[in-house]
Scaffold this active site. Structure first.
Site, mmCIF file in Angstrom:
data_model
loop_
_atom_site.group_PDB
_atom_site.id
_atom_site.type_symbol
_atom_site.label_atom_id
_atom_site.label_comp_id
_atom_site.label_asym_id
_atom_site.label_seq_id
_atom_site.Cartn_x
_atom_site.Cartn_y
_atom_site.Cartn_z
ATOM 1 C CB CYS A 77 -0.941 -0.003 1.205
ATOM 2 S SG CYS A 77 -2.010 1.450 1.252
ATOM 3 C CB CYS B 207 -0.553 2.526 3.990
ATOM 4 S SG CYS B 207 -2.054 1.859 3.283
ATOM 5 C CG ASP B 208 3.146 1.205 4.495
ATOM 6 O OD1 ASP B 208 2.735 1.733 5.551
ATOM 7 O OD2 ASP B 208 2.877 0.039 4.180
#
Ligand code: NDP
Length: 320
Positions: free
Chosen positions: A144, A147-148
């Site tokens: 992701c 997300c990261d």
């Protein structure tokens, strides 16, 4: 009555799955006195339990660990008496007014007036030992980018895949990172033309065509990848600090197949703008119906919608 085996139990609202969608549905359903029962499924807490830090969920200005955040979701659902249980839904018949759901291969049967499906989706992985080892360690392997990606600001990363997700996530990463290596296994991309043009137009994305990943390098953290050109056999190592995999997701909806409308991949297709599936009394929230956004906050939002739709459905029938 609850928690005994081999029994049939009737509930107003059954929630299947325990990610942000399931717990948000539980909080709303419990506060509406629907006495929801939740089965947490094979991965309690869902995909967020496999991430480290979550920085994009509103309300956590300092960020929070994925597993810790899911504990907070659970505590909030239980505060309003959601009955959260271990167990996996293994068979369903959702057709009638009373829906039947078998738990753990028939150890228990739940009869429910409403069912909220929040079974999520699972990222596909390459399946390399090194990929999984470093992923489990939180050592720089992710599925992701949204997300990261932030953790790799100014660094060099690789992303595998050539669909719309890989292009979208690749261009997202390119805005943060010094350089993005896109690893494409064929000589063309599956992504839509516009998404392909976007990545091709970014100076700091290098596309490696006909290339497959042999190994993610690094003991505790990603230090690079070893790739092979599947036409020439030539191998090379690319130094990167982050390794992103964007080769698709699989919605966890197999047990509902043939019963409710879904697309050809298995994503449930609710009535537009609602959480209502093609079957009355069955609602869906989260990634089981979302191949576009896949964020904790969007899952929480659609989980809320599912509970509100379930409450209205029950109220119309004098059951809430
Ligand atoms: P897709 O299934 O469309 O693409 C997967 C990609 O991963 C393909 O390029 C495939 O290669 C590659 N791949 C699969 N397995 C491997 C492997 N083992 N090794 C290397 N590469 C591999 O998945 P997406 O997640 O990209 O998209 C899913 C759906 O969501 C699509 O319908 C897409 O259009 C949609 N979507 C739309 C977006 C938008 O409109 N903004 C954004 C994101 C997704 P190959 O082509 O060789 O099979």
């Amino acid at each position: 009555m609850a928690n005994q085996e081999n029994e049939i139990e009737r509930v107003k609202c059954l929630i299947i799955g325990s990610g942000p969608a399931g717990y948000t549905a539980a909080i709303y359903a419990a506060r509406a006195n629907l006495n929801p029962v939740m089965y947490v499924g094979p991965e309690p807490g869902g995909q967020l339990t496999t991430t480290t830090e979550v920085e994009n969920f509103p309300g956590y200005p300092q960020g929070i660990d994925g597993p810790a955040m899911m504990e907070e979701f659970k505590a909030q659902a239980e505060r309003f008496d959601t009955d959260v249980r271990f167990g996996v839904a293994t068979k369903t018949d959702l057709s009638g007014d009373i829906k039947t759901v078998e738990i753990d291969n028939g150890k228990k049967t739940i009869e429910a007036h409403t069912v909220i499906i929040s079974t999520g989706a699972s990222a596909k992985w390459l399946g390399l030992e090194s990929e999984q080892r470093l992923r489990e360690k939180g050592g720089g392997v992710s599925a992701c980018a949204v997300c990261d990606g932030f953790f790799y600001k100014g660094l060099e990363v690789a992303i595998v895949g050539a669909g719309d997700s890989a292009c979208e996530e690749g261009s997202y990463l390119a805005k943060l990172c010094k350089k993005v290596h896109m690893i494409v296994r064929r000589d063309k991309m599956r992504a839509s033309k516009i998404m392909q043009e976007r990545v091709k137009g970014m100076d700091n994305i290098e596309i490696h065509w006909n290339t497959e990943t042999e190994e993610v390098l690094g003991d505790d953290e990603v230090t690079g990848i070893r790739v092979v050109n599947n036409q020439t056999g030539e191998k090379k190592e690319i130094p990167v600090q982050g390794f992103f995999v964007a080769i698709g997701h699989k919605p966890n909806t197999d047990i509902f197949k043939g019963q409710i409308d879904m697309d050809d991949v298995g994503y449930i297709t609710p009535v537009l703008g609602t959480a209502q599936t093609s079957l009355p009394g069955v609602f869906v929230g989260g990634d089981a119906a979302d191949k576009h956004y896949r964020q904790a906050v969007t899952a929480a939002g659609t989980g809320c919608m599912a509970a509100l739709d379930a409450e209205r459905y029950l109220a119309e029938r004098g059951l809430a």
